[in-house]
Scaffold this motif. Structure first.
Motif, PDB file in Angstrom:
ATOM      1  N   ARG A   1       6.112  13.332  -0.643  1.00 29.31           N
ATOM      2  CA  ARG A   1       6.794  12.034  -0.618  1.00 29.31           C
ATOM      3  C   ARG A   1       5.776  10.910  -0.776  1.00 29.31           C
ATOM      4  NH1 ARG A   1      11.554  10.436   3.658  1.00 29.31           N
ATOM      5  NH2 ARG A   1      12.099   8.418   2.752  1.00 29.31           N
ATOM      6  N   VAL A   2       6.171   9.856  -1.493  1.00 21.59           N
ATOM      7  CA  VAL A   2       5.346   8.672  -1.656  1.00 21.59           C
ATOM      8  C   VAL A   2       6.224   7.454  -1.390  1.00 21.59           C
ATOM      9  CG1 VAL A   2       3.873   7.318  -3.184  1.00 21.59           C
ATOM     10  CG2 VAL A   2       3.912   9.810  -3.394  1.00 21.59           C
ATOM     11  N   GLU A   3       5.743   6.552  -0.553  1.00 23.45           N
ATOM     12  CA  GLU A   3       6.459   5.312  -0.257  1.00 23.45           C
ATOM     13  C   GLU A   3       5.520   4.133  -0.488  1.00 23.45           C
ATOM     14  OE1 GLU A   3       9.565   4.979   0.456  1.00 23.45           O
ATOM     15  OE2 GLU A   3      10.151   7.052   0.905  1.00 23.45           O
TER      16      GLU A   3
ATOM     17  N   PHE B   1       0.851  -1.180   0.000  1.00 23.67           N
ATOM     18  CA  PHE B   1       0.000   0.000   0.000  1.00 23.67           C
ATOM     19  C   PHE B   1       0.894   1.239   0.000  1.00 23.67           C
ATOM     20  CE2 PHE B   1       0.648  -1.234   4.371  1.00 23.67           C
ATOM     21  CZ  PHE B   1       0.852  -0.045   5.062  1.00 23.67           C
ATOM     22  N   ASN B   2       0.301   2.373  -0.343  1.00 17.99           N
ATOM     23  CA  ASN B   2       1.054   3.613  -0.498  1.00 17.99           C
ATOM     24  C   ASN B   2       0.887   4.520   0.716  1.00 17.99           C
ATOM     25  OD1 ASN B   2       1.967   2.939  -3.082  1.00 17.99           O
ATOM     26  ND2 ASN B   2       0.157   3.805  -4.051  1.00 17.99           N
ATOM     27  N   PHE B   3       1.996   5.127   1.096  1.00 15.59           N
ATOM     28  CA  PHE B   3       2.024   6.126   2.171  1.00 15.59           C
ATOM     29  C   PHE B   3       2.478   7.443   1.542  1.00 15.59           C
ATOM     30  CE2 PHE B   3       5.009   8.430   4.917  1.00 15.59           C
ATOM     31  CZ  PHE B   3       4.222   8.737   6.009  1.00 15.59           C
TER      32      PHE B   3
ATOM     33  N   LEU C   1      -1.280  13.045   5.960  1.00 18.22           N
ATOM     34  CA  LEU C   1      -0.776  11.703   5.673  1.00 18.22           C
ATOM     35  C   LEU C   1      -1.890  10.953   4.971  1.00 18.22           C
ATOM     36  CD1 LEU C   1       0.861  10.657   9.065  1.00 18.22           C
ATOM     37  CD2 LEU C   1       2.015  11.516   7.039  1.00 18.22           C
ATOM     38  N   ILE C   2      -1.569  10.330   3.856  1.00 16.78           N
ATOM     39  CA  ILE C   2      -2.561   9.567   3.112  1.00 16.78           C
ATOM     40  C   ILE C   2      -2.069   8.134   2.991  1.00 16.78           C
ATOM     41  CG2 ILE C   2      -3.780   9.318   0.926  1.00 16.78           C
ATOM     42  CD1 ILE C   2      -3.516  12.313   0.532  1.00 16.78           C
ATOM     43  N   VAL C   3      -2.872   7.208   3.462  1.00 19.42           N
ATOM     44  CA  VAL C   3      -2.589   5.778   3.341  1.00 19.42           C
ATOM     45  C   VAL C   3      -3.638   5.202   2.402  1.00 19.42           C
ATOM     46  CG1 VAL C   3      -2.330   3.585   4.541  1.00 19.42           C
ATOM     47  CG2 VAL C   3      -1.644   5.717   5.667  1.00 19.42           C
ATOM     48  N   GLU C   4      -3.204   4.539   1.319  1.00 19.66           N
ATOM     49  CA  GLU C   4      -4.160   4.054   0.322  1.00 19.66           C
ATOM     50  C   GLU C   4      -3.695   2.720  -0.254  1.00 19.66           C
ATOM     51  OE1 GLU C   4      -4.282   6.762  -3.016  1.00 19.66           O
ATOM     52  OE2 GLU C   4      -2.204   7.369  -2.658  1.00 19.66           O
ATOM     53  N   GLN C   5      -4.662   1.933  -0.656  1.00 16.61           N
ATOM     54  CA  GLN C   5      -4.352   0.677  -1.321  1.00 16.61           C
ATOM     55  C   GLN C   5      -3.649   0.947  -2.649  1.00 16.61           C
ATOM     56  OE1 GLN C   5      -8.478  -1.096  -0.990  1.00 16.61           O
ATOM     57  NE2 GLN C   5      -7.230  -2.957  -0.898  1.00 16.61           N
ATOM     58  N   ALA C   6      -2.602   0.181  -2.916  1.00 17.91           N
ATOM     59  CA  ALA C   6      -1.905   0.331  -4.189  1.00 17.91           C
ATOM     60  C   ALA C   6      -2.649  -0.378  -5.314  1.00 17.91           C
ATOM     61  CB  ALA C   6      -0.488  -0.217  -4.078  1.00 17.91           C
TER      62      ALA C   6
END
Length: 311
Positions: free
Chosen positions: A106-108, A83-85, A129-134
């Protein structure tokens, strides 16, 4: 219920202003589950939570550390995809995070079984902060995020390490810095002009809610001459008459809370007469003229000059 992508910087879980004394630690879920039927019952629709948004504010440039624990042992269903942070900032203060621009700092890409830590120097501003399914795969994951915040101390905490404001006269000087339980004092040093007596005028303002900072005026030998000790986050105002020229210190002292402040001060020389022939005060003679001044052990001479039209 499907959680829609969200770029508005007022919608999301608000973490508030980051503080050095206490970090944030919280858990969340991300993922999706398909429909399924149990025996001959109608299919049960399970929703998805494919995006989480967390909001926070930084009031002074500092280092923010983010730690994400995505333990595969806490997965639900078949969730092996990363998933993406993302870290984003509202650069133009328009209330929207523009994810396709430089506002996305930034994207991790993080694996479900990863322990991820990163630090970023952030200026004052509004962040998310955005946490999302890749991907759109089925399954879900519990994760934890922890934040910590530190600020560089730009002003010394002792007389020897005081920040030097130089020679201060009638022109106002201003400084802004940050106090916290880890940094409870900021001390500034200044030198008077020649002459005297003087009046020191200082103001401390811009304190955050829940903070209480005091203002001290200190002699070169460390003796506190005067203090302003208003309650809560009210402005501190200090007016101190004194006689001797030389070096003095202004201390901003924490009593409670933490946050930024603005310190402004100037030093008024009440000596009206110059001390040398080149610096003599000019008297414009027109009728009767009276000057009110005084001399002392630190101001032994007052010199005035005037011009006569006729001998």
């Amino acid at each position: 219920m499907t959680e829609k992508p969200n770029c508005v910087d007022t919608n999301g879980r608000n973490l508030g202003v980051l503080l050095t004394a206490s970090g944030n630690k919280f858990g969340e879920f991300i993922g999706a589950f398909p429909d399924f039927a149990l025996f001959n019952l109608p299919a049960i629709r399970h929703g998805s939570d494919g995006l989480d948004v967390f909001l926070f504010d930084v009031v002074k440039q500092g280092t923010v550390t983010f730690t994400i624990d995505a333990d595969n042992g806490n997965t639900r269903g078949d969730f092996d995809d990363p998933f993406n942070f993302s870290l984003v900032r509202d650069l133009n203060n328009d209330g929207v995070f523009q994810l396709g621009t430089s506002e996305r700092i930034r994207v991790e890409n993080i694996s479900p079984d990863e322990h991820f830590t990163t630090s970023q120097i952030l200026s004052a501003g509004r962040y998310g902060l955005i946490v999302e399914q890749a991907t759109l795969s089925n399954g879900g994951l519990n994760y934890q995020i922890q934040t910590s915040y530190s600020v560089v101390d730009g002003t010394g905490n002792t007389l020897a390490a005081a920040r030097n404001a130089g020679t201060v006269g009638i022109s106002n000087v201003a400084f802004s810095d940050y106090l916290s339980p880890n940094d409870p004092f900021d001390i500034y040093k200044f030198t008077t002009v020649a002459g005297g007596p003087f009046v020191f005028e200082g103001t401390l303002s811009g304190l955050a809610t829940g903070s209480n900072f005091e203002l001290d005026f200190i002699r070169a030998d460390g003796v506190v001459i005067s203090s302003s000790v208003n309650d809560d986050n009210f402005n501190e105002v200090l007016s101190v008459p004194y006689t001797a020229p030389g070096t003095y210190f202004v201390r901003v002292r924490r009593s409670a809370g933490e946050g930024i402040y603005t310190l402004q001060f100037f030093n008024r020389n009440t000596d009206r007469g110059g001390n040398t022939l080149p610096t003599a005060s000019v008297l414009f003679l027109f009728g009767f003229k009276e000057v009110d001044d005084h001399v002392s052990s630190t101001d032994t001479v007052d010199i005035y000059k005037f011009t006569l039209d006729l001998p």
